[in-house]
Design a protein around this motif. Structure first.
Motif, PDB file in Angstrom:
ATOM      1  N   ILE A  32       0.834  -1.195   0.000  1.00  0.00           N
ATOM      2  CA  ILE A  32       0.000   0.000   0.000  1.00  0.00           C
ATOM      3  C   ILE A  32       0.876   1.256   0.000  1.00  0.00           C
ATOM      4  N   ILE A  33       0.563   2.201  -0.873  1.00  0.00           N
ATOM      5  CA  ILE A  33       1.262   3.480  -0.941  1.00  0.00           C
ATOM      6  C   ILE A  33       0.603   4.481   0.005  1.00  0.00           C
ATOM      7  N   GLN A  34      -0.732   4.546  -0.025  1.00  0.00           N
ATOM      8  CA  GLN A  34      -1.463   5.496   0.805  1.00  0.00           C
ATOM      9  C   GLN A  34      -2.857   4.962   1.086  1.00  0.00           C
ATOM     10  N   VAL A  35      -3.365   5.257   2.283  1.00  0.00           N
ATOM     11  CA  VAL A  35      -4.740   4.937   2.660  1.00  0.00           C
ATOM     12  C   VAL A  35      -5.393   6.234   3.105  1.00  0.00           C
ATOM     13  N   LEU A  36      -6.618   6.474   2.643  1.00  0.00           N
ATOM     14  CA  LEU A  36      -7.366   7.678   2.999  1.00  0.00           C
ATOM     15  C   LEU A  36      -8.764   7.260   3.431  1.00  0.00           C
ATOM     16  N   PHE A  37      -9.160   7.655   4.635  1.00  0.00           N
ATOM     17  CA  PHE A  37     -10.502   7.349   5.144  1.00  0.00           C
ATOM     18  C   PHE A  37     -11.344   8.608   5.062  1.00  0.00           C
ATOM     19  N   ILE A  38     -12.500   8.516   4.387  1.00  0.00           N
ATOM     20  CA  ILE A  38     -13.424   9.637   4.258  1.00  0.00           C
ATOM     21  C   ILE A  38     -14.691   9.265   5.022  1.00  0.00           C
ATOM     22  N   ALA A  39     -14.786   9.742   6.254  1.00  0.00           N
ATOM     23  CA  ALA A  39     -15.887   9.362   7.145  1.00  0.00           C
ATOM     24  C   ALA A  39     -17.248   9.741   6.585  1.00  0.00           C
ATOM     25  N   GLU A  40     -17.342  10.944   5.997  1.00  0.00           N
ATOM     26  CA  GLU A  40     -18.624  11.430   5.487  1.00  0.00           C
ATOM     27  C   GLU A  40     -19.167  10.565   4.359  1.00  0.00           C
ATOM     28  N   GLU A  41     -18.300   9.897   3.622  1.00  0.00           N
ATOM     29  CA  GLU A  41     -18.697   9.048   2.501  1.00  0.00           C
ATOM     30  C   GLU A  41     -18.680   7.567   2.868  1.00  0.00           C
ATOM     31  N   CYS A  42     -18.269   7.257   4.101  1.00  0.00           N
ATOM     32  CA  CYS A  42     -18.110   5.854   4.544  1.00  0.00           C
ATOM     33  C   CYS A  42     -17.215   5.104   3.549  1.00  0.00           C
ATOM     34  N   LEU A  43     -16.058   5.676   3.270  1.00  0.00           N
ATOM     35  CA  LEU A  43     -15.197   5.178   2.217  1.00  0.00           C
ATOM     36  C   LEU A  43     -13.747   5.101   2.686  1.00  0.00           C
ATOM     37  N   VAL A  44     -13.101   3.973   2.395  1.00  0.00           N
ATOM     38  CA  VAL A  44     -11.668   3.804   2.618  1.00  0.00           C
ATOM     39  C   VAL A  44     -11.035   3.663   1.241  1.00  0.00           C
ATOM     40  N   LEU A  45     -10.123   4.582   0.907  1.00  0.00           N
ATOM     41  CA  LEU A  45      -9.456   4.576  -0.397  1.00  0.00           C
ATOM     42  C   LEU A  45      -8.010   4.132  -0.232  1.00  0.00           C
ATOM     43  N   THR A  46      -7.525   3.328  -1.171  1.00  0.00           N
ATOM     44  CA  THR A  46      -6.142   2.863  -1.117  1.00  0.00           C
ATOM     45  C   THR A  46      -5.466   3.065  -2.474  1.00  0.00           C
ATOM     46  N   LEU A  47      -4.189   3.397  -2.421  1.00  0.00           N
ATOM     47  CA  LEU A  47      -3.322   3.393  -3.594  1.00  0.00           C
ATOM     48  C   LEU A  47      -2.308   2.283  -3.359  1.00  0.00           C
ATOM     49  N   ALA A  48      -2.102   1.431  -4.372  1.00  0.00           N
ATOM     50  CA  ALA A  48      -1.196   0.301  -4.209  1.00  0.00           C
ATOM     51  C   ALA A  48      -0.233   0.219  -5.378  1.00  0.00           C
ATOM     52  N   TYR A  49       0.837  -0.560  -5.198  1.00  0.00           N
ATOM     53  CA  TYR A  49       1.851  -0.701  -6.238  1.00  0.00           C
ATOM     54  C   TYR A  49       1.395  -1.555  -7.412  1.00  0.00           C
ATOM     55  N   ASN A  51      -0.757  -0.465  -9.350  1.00  0.00           N
ATOM     56  CA  ASN A  51      -1.233   0.614 -10.234  1.00  0.00           C
ATOM     57  C   ASN A  51      -2.737   0.823 -10.167  1.00  0.00           C
ATOM     58  N   ARG A  52      -3.312   0.662  -8.989  1.00  0.00           N
ATOM     59  CA  ARG A  52      -4.766   0.806  -8.843  1.00  0.00           C
ATOM     60  C   ARG A  52      -5.145   1.665  -7.649  1.00  0.00           C
ATOM     61  N   LEU A  53      -6.215   2.413  -7.860  1.00  0.00           N
ATOM     62  CA  LEU A  53      -6.935   3.047  -6.765  1.00  0.00           C
ATOM     63  C   LEU A  53      -8.097   2.119  -6.457  1.00  0.00           C
ATOM     64  N   ARG A  54      -8.291   1.824  -5.187  1.00  0.00           N
ATOM     65  CA  ARG A  54      -9.449   1.027  -4.774  1.00  0.00           C
ATOM     66  C   ARG A  54     -10.198   1.774  -3.685  1.00  0.00           C
ATOM     67  N   GLY A  55     -11.511   1.654  -3.717  1.00  0.00           N
ATOM     68  CA  GLY A  55     -12.346   2.237  -2.678  1.00  0.00           C
ATOM     69  C   GLY A  55     -13.220   1.161  -2.069  1.00  0.00           C
ATOM     70  N   TYR A  56     -13.273   1.144  -0.732  1.00  0.00           N
ATOM     71  CA  TYR A  56     -14.050   0.143  -0.006  1.00  0.00           C
ATOM     72  C   TYR A  56     -15.093   0.836   0.861  1.00  0.00           C
ATOM     73  N   ASP A  57     -16.279   0.254   0.918  1.00  0.00           N
ATOM     74  CA  ASP A  57     -17.304   0.717   1.846  1.00  0.00           C
ATOM     75  C   ASP A  57     -16.787   0.427   3.250  1.00  0.00           C
ATOM     76  N   SER A  58     -16.715   1.441   4.108  1.00  0.00           N
ATOM     77  CA  SER A  58     -16.119   1.257   5.430  1.00  0.00           C
ATOM     78  C   SER A  58     -17.000   0.462   6.387  1.00  0.00           C
ATOM     79  N   ARG A  59     -18.272   0.271   6.052  1.00  0.00           N
ATOM     80  CA  ARG A  59     -19.154  -0.505   6.924  1.00  0.00           C
ATOM     81  C   ARG A  59     -19.081  -1.992   6.624  1.00  0.00           C
ATOM     82  N   SER A  60     -18.938  -2.335   5.332  1.00  0.00           N
ATOM     83  CA  SER A  60     -18.974  -3.752   4.962  1.00  0.00           C
ATOM     84  C   SER A  60     -17.640  -4.287   4.453  1.00  0.00           C
ATOM     85  N   GLY A  61     -16.737  -3.404   4.026  1.00  0.00           N
ATOM     86  CA  GLY A  61     -15.478  -3.845   3.440  1.00  0.00           C
ATOM     87  C   GLY A  61     -15.600  -4.190   1.968  1.00  0.00           C
TER      88      GLY A  61
END
Length: 169
Positions: A32-49, A51-61
């Motif tokens: 993982i390069i960076q993780v960003l949690f956006i509480a208002e959107e219930c979203l966990v965003l990740t940048l990985a090596y 070459n992808r951005l991924r977003g996960y619902d923070s309630r269900s994964g």
């Protein structure tokens, strides 16, 4: 652990134990390069090596966003006012992902061509963008390269395009 918005520190997250179940097991097997949690959107965003951005619902994964690139994304910043994610990558591209539209609304090479010999960047290749910062309301952005900073004005009247020009140095 389950992430939740920390009521004592807006914009941050807290963890509560829920029987030892981890909702983001998929994060543990990636570089993982960076993780960003956006509480208002219930979203966990990740940048990985990979070459992808991924977003996960923070309630269900559950994975809800995936954005593929030809090279690694290096950094991201959230524009809360416009619900947009700003990303920069290894080839110096600035990306703007609009959460409402669920798509990329801007993508352009913004760092310029390298003219100085470097161990990691050949002469004539694009300078990598290694970081990004946003002014409040995302009216301006600063791109960081290994050798410089580049300031950009953001114009929302031009179809979400970054206005050409700015300062380098």
């Amino acid at each position: 652990f389950t992430p939740r918005a920390d009521k004592d520190a807006p914009g941050r997250m807290a963890f509560v134990q829920d029987g030892g179940v981890r909702p983001f097991n998929a994060l543990l097997d990636r570089a993982i390069i960076q993780v960003l949690f956006i509480a208002e959107e219930c979203l966990v965003l990740t940048l990985a090596y990979d070459n992808r951005l991924r977003g996960y619902d923070s309630r269900s994964g559950t994975k809800v966003i995936q954005l593929d690139n030809l090279c690694a994304f290096h950094a991201m910043q959230w524009d809360e006012a416009h619900r947009q994610l700003y990303l920069v990558d290894r080839y110096g591209y600035l990306w703007v992902y609009d959460l409402r539209l669920e798509s990329v609304v801007f993508k352009e090479q913004r760092t310029g061509v390298s003219t100085l010999p470097d161990v990691e960047v050949k002469d004539g290749d694009y300078q990598p963008a290694v970081g990004i910062a946003l002014w409040p309301q995302a009216s301006k952005a600063v791109l960081l390269t290994p050798r410089s900073l580049k300031g950009l004005d953001v114009s929302r009247e031009s179809d979400y395009a970054v206005v050409r020009g700015g300062h380098e140095g």
